[in-house]
Motif scaffolding. Structure first.
Motif, mmCIF file in Angstrom:
data_model
loop_
_atom_site.group_PDB
_atom_site.id
_atom_site.type_symbol
_atom_site.label_atom_id
_atom_site.label_comp_id
_atom_site.label_asym_id
_atom_site.label_seq_id
_atom_site.Cartn_x
_atom_site.Cartn_y
_atom_site.Cartn_z
ATOM 1 N N UNK A 267 33.660 43.406 37.452
ATOM 2 C CA UNK A 267 32.884 44.176 38.415
ATOM 3 C C UNK A 267 33.445 45.590 38.506
ATOM 4 N N UNK A 268 32.593 46.568 38.258
ATOM 5 C CA UNK A 268 32.992 47.979 38.346
ATOM 6 C C UNK A 268 34.241 48.285 37.517
ATOM 7 N N UNK A 269 34.321 47.629 36.357
ATOM 8 C CA UNK A 269 35.402 47.924 35.427
ATOM 9 C C UNK A 269 36.693 47.164 35.649
ATOM 10 N N UNK A 270 36.691 46.153 36.530
ATOM 11 C CA UNK A 270 37.900 45.381 36.825
ATOM 12 C C UNK A 270 37.585 43.886 36.837
ATOM 13 N N UNK A 271 38.525 43.103 36.319
ATOM 14 C CA UNK A 271 38.373 41.645 36.273
ATOM 15 C C UNK A 271 39.056 40.986 37.464
ATOM 16 N N UNK A 272 38.397 39.999 38.046
ATOM 17 C CA UNK A 272 39.007 39.118 39.038
ATOM 18 C C UNK A 272 38.976 37.699 38.498
ATOM 19 N N UNK A 273 40.111 36.999 38.533
ATOM 20 C CA UNK A 273 40.279 35.731 37.809
ATOM 21 C C UNK A 273 40.853 34.679 38.744
ATOM 22 N N UNK A 274 40.184 33.525 38.847
ATOM 23 C CA UNK A 274 40.638 32.475 39.750
ATOM 24 C C UNK A 274 40.128 31.121 39.297
ATOM 25 N N UNK A 275 40.796 30.060 39.720
ATOM 26 C CA UNK A 275 40.302 28.711 39.422
ATOM 27 C C UNK A 275 40.822 27.738 40.463
ATOM 28 N N UNK A 276 40.148 26.590 40.548
ATOM 29 C CA UNK A 276 40.572 25.516 41.449
ATOM 30 C C UNK A 276 40.094 24.201 40.880
ATOM 31 N N UNK A 277 40.755 23.132 41.275
ATOM 32 C CA UNK A 277 40.365 21.789 40.852
ATOM 33 C C UNK A 277 39.686 21.083 42.018
ATOM 34 N N UNK A 278 38.526 20.503 41.747
ATOM 35 C CA UNK A 278 37.692 19.878 42.769
ATOM 36 C C UNK A 278 37.553 18.378 42.516
ATOM 37 N N UNK A 279 37.286 17.636 43.609
ATOM 38 C CA UNK A 279 37.065 16.202 43.527
ATOM 39 C C UNK A 279 35.575 15.915 43.390
ATOM 40 N N UNK A 280 35.248 14.959 42.538
ATOM 41 C CA UNK A 280 33.855 14.526 42.379
ATOM 42 C C UNK A 280 33.728 13.110 42.918
#
Length: 350
Positions: free
Chosen positions: A202-215
């Motif tokens: 976004x606007x020339x910059x990366x934002x990076x994240x993750x999470x583990x979810x239960x199904x």
């Protein structure tokens, strides 16, 4: 994995799918894939040959012993989703240059910090939304479709799409998949766990994240693995501040994982992030003696991957999907952080 070796195993970044940190050759020259064969052979220098035989050259796709859960297998992929032409692309999309880890830290001025906050906030919002979609019966490709649409609706580009040939807009890593799972036609099943890894440009910059979810109804053992993995990330972030050595991140994670006898994946790492998707430093999640220390206004990711059994990774023939050697469950959490005068600010939080 290679704990007794003097080598520092840092072959792959968390999203360096077609590049090795210590190699200038593209992925197709590093891996030899034989159609119809269950094995993937990695071609590196003699120095790494023994290591890579251990890590990458064994693949078993049979059912898991003493478990109702079947091992994952490749499913059908949908066509690549389009991105409107008015949305700016990262340089690796327009230049067609094979990506890798860029030299130099991502250190920002006030304007850059605000841009990082905006991209991180959007990534967090997308991840939060993706998590609400997790339920038995939904296909990981449907999660990718929803993530893709939300990102482009906000004027951003889904960073994974086209990165080194990655065909989708998000990574969905289910059960024994350590990272880089490609969304496909497999429906999620009751009792699955799934890591969703979101990066936006976004606007020339990366934002990076993750999470583990239960199904659905997830058993206590899987829930504990996920809980401890999140605790590892939190503990690592809590020690970050200007002047702190990067190696303390790995110690914090490894010490906590050891209390529960979980494996810590060595081969995939955190990284600098900002104007480029992957930059210095290489952030190791296990005990190490690497040098280097954090600096004010720097941004990077911390993204520990823990396993219930073997931490040895096996790569599928798609050159992206990485699963545990023994089929044991794996969990991951990730944040992009900013080093501040008083510690660390989590940028990927709603």
């Amino acid at each position: 994995m290679v704990g007794a070796s003097s080598l520092q195993p840092r072959l792959l970044s968390s999203f360096i799918g077609d590049r090795c940190i210590q190699s200038q050759r593209p992925l197709h020259q590093l891996f030899r894939c034989n159609p119809g064969n269950k094995h993937v052979s990695m071609q590196l220098s003699r120095t790494f040959s023994g290591l890579t035989n251990l890590l990458f050259n064994r693949r078993d796709v049979e059912k898991l012993p003493n478990s109702k859960r079947k091992r994952l297998s490749p499913e059908k992929l949908s066509p690549t989703r389009p991105v409107p032409s008015h949305i700016p692309r990262p340089p690796y999309i327009t230049s067609k240059t094979p990506p890798g880890i860029a030299s130099g830290l991502e250190v920002h001025d006030e304007k850059g910090i605000e841009c990082m906050r905006n991209s991180g906030r959007l990534a967090a919002q997308v991840l939060e939304y993706a998590g609400t979609l997790v339920k038995p019966g939904i296909k990981t490709d449907e999660i990718d479709e929803a993530v893709h649409q939300m990102i482009i609706d906000n004027g951003a580009y889904p960073s994974p799409l086209g990165y080194g040939g990655f065909p989708k807009s998000v990574c969905t890593s289910v059960n024994e998949c350590i990272c880089h799972g490609i969304p496909d036609s497999r429906p999620l099943e009751d009792g699955d766990i799934i890591n969703i890894d979101v990066t936006v440009y976004l606007n020339g910059y990366h934002g990076d994240t993750s999470a583990t979810f239960f199904c659905g109804d997830v058993d206590d053992e899987a829930r504990k693995l996920v809980e401890v993995t999140k605790e590892c990330l939190d503990k690592a972030i809590s020690i970050c501040a200007p002047g702190v050595e990067y190696k303390k991140i790995g110690k914090a994670i490894h010490d906590h994982a050891d209390k529960y006898r979980y494996g810590v994946v060595r081969m995939f790492v955190g990284h600098g992030v900002g104007r480029v998707f992957h930059a210095d430093p290489v952030v190791l999640h296990y005990r190490n003696n690497d040098g280097g220390h954090m600096v004010l206004n720097q941004t990077f990711t911390i993204e520990p991957m823990l396993t219930m059994g073997s931490f040895n990774p096996v790569m599928w023939d798609d050159n992206w999907t990485v699963v545990t050697e023994d089929g044991s469950l794996s969990a991951q959490f990730e944040h992009t952080i900013l080093i501040t005068e008083n510690g660390a600010e989590i940028l990927t939080r709603c």
